[in-house]
Design a protein around this motif. Structure first.
Motif, PDB file in Angstrom:
ATOM      1  N   UNK A   1      12.670  52.279  -7.239  1.00 58.16           N
ATOM      2  CA  UNK A   1      13.731  53.296  -7.191  1.00 58.16           C
ATOM      3  C   UNK A   1      13.745  54.068  -5.889  1.00 58.16           C
ATOM      4  N   UNK A   2      12.893  53.666  -4.937  1.00 55.03           N
ATOM      5  CA  UNK A   2      12.836  54.313  -3.624  1.00 55.03           C
ATOM      6  C   UNK A   2      13.495  53.414  -2.601  1.00 55.03           C
ATOM      7  N   UNK A   3      14.435  53.968  -1.834  1.00 50.48           N
ATOM      8  CA  UNK A   3      15.184  53.165  -0.862  1.00 50.48           C
ATOM      9  C   UNK A   3      14.303  52.697   0.275  1.00 50.48           C
ATOM     10  N   UNK A   4      13.431  53.601   0.794  1.00 51.14           N
ATOM     11  CA  UNK A   4      12.644  53.264   1.990  1.00 51.14           C
ATOM     12  C   UNK A   4      11.310  53.996   1.955  1.00 51.14           C
ATOM     13  N   UNK A   5      10.213  53.270   2.162  1.00 49.33           N
ATOM     14  CA  UNK A   5       8.863  53.849   2.245  1.00 49.33           C
ATOM     15  C   UNK A   5       8.377  53.683   3.674  1.00 49.33           C
ATOM     16  N   UNK A   6       8.445  54.771   4.431  1.00 51.81           N
ATOM     17  CA  UNK A   6       8.140  54.674   5.856  1.00 51.81           C
ATOM     18  C   UNK A   6       6.692  54.271   6.124  1.00 51.81           C
ATOM     19  N   UNK A   7       5.757  54.759   5.290  1.00 43.71           N
ATOM     20  CA  UNK A   7       4.335  54.483   5.528  1.00 43.71           C
ATOM     21  C   UNK A   7       3.802  53.402   4.584  1.00 43.71           C
ATOM     22  N   UNK A   8       4.702  52.456   4.195  1.00 45.58           N
ATOM     23  CA  UNK A   8       4.232  51.365   3.340  1.00 45.58           C
ATOM     24  C   UNK A   8       3.158  50.549   4.047  1.00 45.58           C
ATOM     25  N   UNK A   9       3.311  50.382   5.343  1.00 46.43           N
ATOM     26  CA  UNK A   9       2.289  49.709   6.160  1.00 46.43           C
ATOM     27  C   UNK A   9       1.371  50.782   6.738  1.00 46.43           C
ATOM     28  N   UNK A  10       0.108  50.855   6.319  1.00 48.82           N
ATOM     29  CA  UNK A  10      -0.790  51.929   6.779  1.00 48.82           C
ATOM     30  C   UNK A  10      -0.922  52.012   8.286  1.00 48.82           C
ATOM     31  N   UNK A  11      -0.786  50.865   8.958  1.00 47.50           N
ATOM     32  CA  UNK A  11      -0.955  50.876  10.404  1.00 47.50           C
ATOM     33  C   UNK A  11       0.119  51.714  11.080  1.00 47.50           C
ATOM     34  N   UNK A  12       1.266  51.872  10.413  1.00 43.29           N
ATOM     35  CA  UNK A  12       2.347  52.689  10.974  1.00 43.29           C
ATOM     36  C   UNK A  12       1.885  54.134  11.159  1.00 43.29           C
ATOM     37  N   UNK A  13       1.207  54.661  10.139  1.00 43.09           N
ATOM     38  CA  UNK A  13       0.722  56.037  10.234  1.00 43.09           C
ATOM     39  C   UNK A  13      -0.403  56.161  11.260  1.00 43.09           C
ATOM     40  N   UNK A  14      -1.316  55.211  11.254  1.00 44.28           N
ATOM     41  CA  UNK A  14      -2.440  55.271  12.194  1.00 44.28           C
ATOM     42  C   UNK A  14      -1.939  55.226  13.634  1.00 44.28           C
ATOM     43  N   UNK A  15      -0.888  54.439  13.866  1.00 44.25           N
ATOM     44  CA  UNK A  15      -0.320  54.372  15.211  1.00 44.25           C
ATOM     45  C   UNK A  15       0.353  55.696  15.573  1.00 44.25           C
ATOM     46  N   UNK A  16       0.997  56.329  14.586  1.00 49.94           N
ATOM     47  CA  UNK A  16       1.708  57.584  14.837  1.00 49.94           C
ATOM     48  C   UNK A  16       0.751  58.712  15.203  1.00 49.94           C
ATOM     49  N   UNK A  17      -0.455  58.708  14.621  1.00 46.82           N
ATOM     50  CA  UNK A  17      -1.431  59.769  14.926  1.00 46.82           C
ATOM     51  C   UNK A  17      -2.450  59.296  15.970  1.00 46.82           C
ATOM     52  N   UNK A  18      -2.113  58.187  16.664  1.00 47.06           N
ATOM     53  CA  UNK A  18      -2.928  57.661  17.762  1.00 47.06           C
ATOM     54  C   UNK A  18      -4.335  57.261  17.311  1.00 47.06           C
ATOM     55  N   UNK A  19      -4.405  56.566  16.187  1.00 53.08           N
ATOM     56  CA  UNK A  19      -5.662  55.967  15.715  1.00 53.08           C
ATOM     57  C   UNK A  19      -5.480  54.453  15.630  1.00 53.08           C
ATOM     58  N   UNK A  20      -5.056  53.876  16.734  1.00 57.83           N
ATOM     59  CA  UNK A  20      -4.755  52.443  16.755  1.00 57.83           C
ATOM     60  C   UNK A  20      -6.020  51.615  16.596  1.00 57.83           C
ATOM     61  N   UNK A  21      -7.129  52.092  17.143  1.00 60.63           N
ATOM     62  CA  UNK A  21      -8.366  51.303  17.139  1.00 60.63           C
ATOM     63  C   UNK A  21      -9.296  51.803  16.045  1.00 60.63           C
ATOM     64  N   UNK A  22      -9.885  50.865  15.334  1.00 58.42           N
ATOM     65  CA  UNK A  22     -10.839  51.204  14.277  1.00 58.42           C
ATOM     66  C   UNK A  22     -12.203  51.495  14.905  1.00 58.42           C
ATOM     67  N   UNK A  23     -12.561  52.774  14.987  1.00 57.55           N
ATOM     68  CA  UNK A  23     -13.847  53.171  15.596  1.00 57.55           C
ATOM     69  C   UNK A  23     -14.678  53.983  14.604  1.00 57.55           C
ATOM     70  N   UNK A  24     -14.785  53.461  13.378  1.00 53.41           N
ATOM     71  CA  UNK A  24     -15.523  54.150  12.319  1.00 53.41           C
ATOM     72  C   UNK A  24     -16.977  54.362  12.712  1.00 53.41           C
TER      73      UNK A  24
END
Length: 587
Positions: free
Chosen positions: A535-558
């Motif tokens: 029932x949701x038209x669009x889920x912007x953060x369906x792909x988690x990498x989208x959010x990580x890229x937006x907050x500049x956490x492109x690289x996994x440095x755990x």
């Protein structure tokens, strides 16, 4: 330290000449003169009382004689029957019983003194011998009937005698007691004085400060050392005090307690005679007590009990004590467990199933940040209140050379962190499952690692504040620290939205790396797409990498986040240790 010094010392006299001491009032205030060139000699086989009004310098003189007050002028000498002892050697023979009877309330008398015996008596003594020593000490102090009584249930006199018994375990030659009768009724005070008198008869040097004893207790002292306005106004037999005062025109009324009268004189109720008494006093009023003979077997016993156990053994005993304390205080442990489980269920039901739903991405992100803040504060605030009572125990045992500060600190921290980690894992696991976070073992371990390290940092900060400040100020400091860190958690403002200078400053804030580590654990490492409701038209953060890229956490440095948080934790615990060492070492 030379072993022959230990073997040869069977009795120790303390001599001091022209001791003066001035202490600074406040941070920038002037120095106040506490003691003014006082001299004297305290002999073995004698019970000596240092008396005087409040603020006269009694405790300061006692601290100087014990060697814990270093800032003074003059000379203090510790003389055995063969040679003069260094302070380091003398410290092995002496014990300092402070005014506060710091005892673990949940331990019985038997448990308390058994732990003391394990920490003080060497391995060369068998278990049976140690038990005999314990029973002999308890019997001599009339505590044998209270062996199975918890310390919280002891009377004031019994607590004071138990404090003495703990230091009697390894047969010290010198004992200092600060106000041993304060807070006791007349019967308990008489019992305490009788104990001290009996100890002195066994060729020990017993020195105590006392404010205003009753007439029977006053007459029990072999010598009294009167201090008023920083000066010694009398040093000698208490029986001669009335005759001595009459030499300067002071007449004690008939049937009046000489101790009360001399206190009135030192408080200037009949005029200021203190300087005049200090000028005319001499040691001619002393009574020389015949020293008792010490048999050969006693010499061997003293030598054996002075051989202290290794620090490894002390660490083992202290670790067992911490575990026993946790077991004895089971009600507190159960209450904490119930609170953590209840709070976990409440949060889990509040954020139920938001972990896999892309439409609730911001809600889940807020839940993760809130979870971390709760873990941080639940570690921070209790840690502030841990050390106020623990400091009293630690100071007493450290001053009397039970163990090294670092040994107690490490065992205390290890047991505390293990228990705290247990509570954190239970709390966060409940929330993790109910909020439907990814059911992957690797991600779960990464998430728990971040939460545990966050709690360790809270524990370290709490210990520092609890050691350095009073409880009220420490709790206020916790609030300030917590609030200052919330801005850098990455939820209320993204790191790439911060101003350039604030963004640089956030690189040293531990909350940044906690948030990064949690995001890597939940959304990083190529996590699959989240569920998007029909029932949701669009889920912007369906792909988690989208959010990580937006907050500049492109690289996994755990791994780097973990190392930085471990570094923060180690630095905080080291700083807390040095603050603790400085505070405990000051009398």
């Amino acid at each position: 330290m030379h072993s022959d010094e230990i073997i040869s010392a069977l009795a120790i006299d303390i001599n001091f000449q022209k001791v003066s001491c001035s202490l600074k009032q406040g941070f920038r205030g002037p120095k106040k003169c506490i003691l003014k060139e006082v001299s004297g000699s305290f002999k073995s086989g004698e019970l000596t009382a240092i008396m005087g009004p409040s603020g006269a310098g009694k405790t300061t003189l006692l601290n100087i004689l014990t060697g814990f007050q270093k800032d003074f002028t003059g000379k203090v000498a510790y003389q055995s029957e063969r040679s003069e002892l260094s302070w380091k050697t003398f410290k092995k023979y002496s014990r300092y019983i402070q005014q506060d009877d710091a005892l673990f309330p949940f331990f019985t008398v038997q448990e308390t003194i058994s732990i003391a015996a394990e920490l003080k008596l060497g391995k060369n003594l068998s278990r049976g011998t140690k038990e005999k020593v314990i029973d002999d000490v308890l019997s001599s102090l009339d505590l044998i009937r209270t062996k199975d009584t918890r310390c919280a249930m002891l009377s004031g006199g019994e607590r004071k005698r138990l404090s003495i018994a703990l230091e009697m375990v390894n047969n010290p030659l010198v004992m200092f007691l600060d106000e041993p009768t304060t807070g006791l009724d007349s019967t308990a005070a008489m019992q305490c004085a009788t104990v001290m008198k009996n100890l002195a008869r066994n060729c020990r040097t017993i020195i105590c400060t006392i404010h205003q004893p009753s007439s029977p207790i006053f007459e029990m002292f072999d010598q009294v050392y009167l201090v008023a306005e920083g000066r010694c106004v009398y040093h000698g037999d208490p029986i001669n005090i009335v005759t001595y005062l009459s030499r300067v025109g002071l007449t004690c009324p008939k049937y009046h307690n000489p101790a009360d009268y001399v206190m009135e004189v030192m408080c200037n109720e009949y005029g200021n005679f203190n300087k005049r008494l200090a000028d005319v006093h001499s040691d001619s009023w002393r009574k020389m007590t015949k020293k008792l003979e010490v048999e050969k077997y006693e010499k061997q016993e003293i030598t054996a009990t002075m051989n202290s156990p290794s620090e490894f053994n002390n660490a083992r005993v202290l670790l067992n004590r911490c575990l026993l304390r946790t077991y004895k205080d089971w009600q507190t442990t159960i209450v904490k467990l119930i609170i953590y489980i209840g709070l976990g269920l409440l949060m889990g039901m509040t954020y139920y199933d938001c972990g896999f739903n892309a439409n609730k991405f911001q809600t889940n992100l807020g839940m993760l940040v809130l979870l971390g803040i709760i873990v941080f504060y639940c570690s921070l605030l209790p840690a502030v209140l841990k050390f106020p009572f623990e400091l009293l125990i630690l100071r007493k045992e450290h001053l009397n050379d039970w163990y090294k500060i670092r040994t107690h600190y490490v065992t205390f921290i290890v047991t505390g962190l293990i228990l705290q980690s247990f509570f954190v894992i239970i709390f966060t696991t409940i929330v993790y499952l109910l909020s439907s976070q990814p059911l992957e073992f690797q991600r779960y371990v990464m998430f728990e690692t971040m939460m545990i390290l966050f709690s360790f940092i809270g524990e370290g900060i709490g210990l520092m504040l609890g050691i350095y400040f009073e409880p009220v100020a420490g709790i206020f400091g916790c609030i300030v620290v917590g609030v200052s860190q919330v801005s850098f958690c990455g939820y209320f403002i993204y790191y790439n939205h911060m101003s350039r200078y604030v963004s640089y400053f956030s690189n040293i804030m531990f909350t940044r790396y906690v948030t990064e580590g949690i995001l890597h654990a939940i959304y990083g490492y190529k996590r699959e797409k989240l569920y998007c409701p029909s029932n949701t038209v669009y889920c912007h953060f369906r792909t988690p990498q989208t959010f990580l890229t937006e907050v500049q956490l492109k690289h996994d440095n755990f791994t780097m986040d973990v190392l930085i948080l471990i570094f923060h934790s180690i630095v905080l615990f080291i700083l807390a240790y040095y603050l603790l060492k400085k505070k405990v070492s000051s009398v």
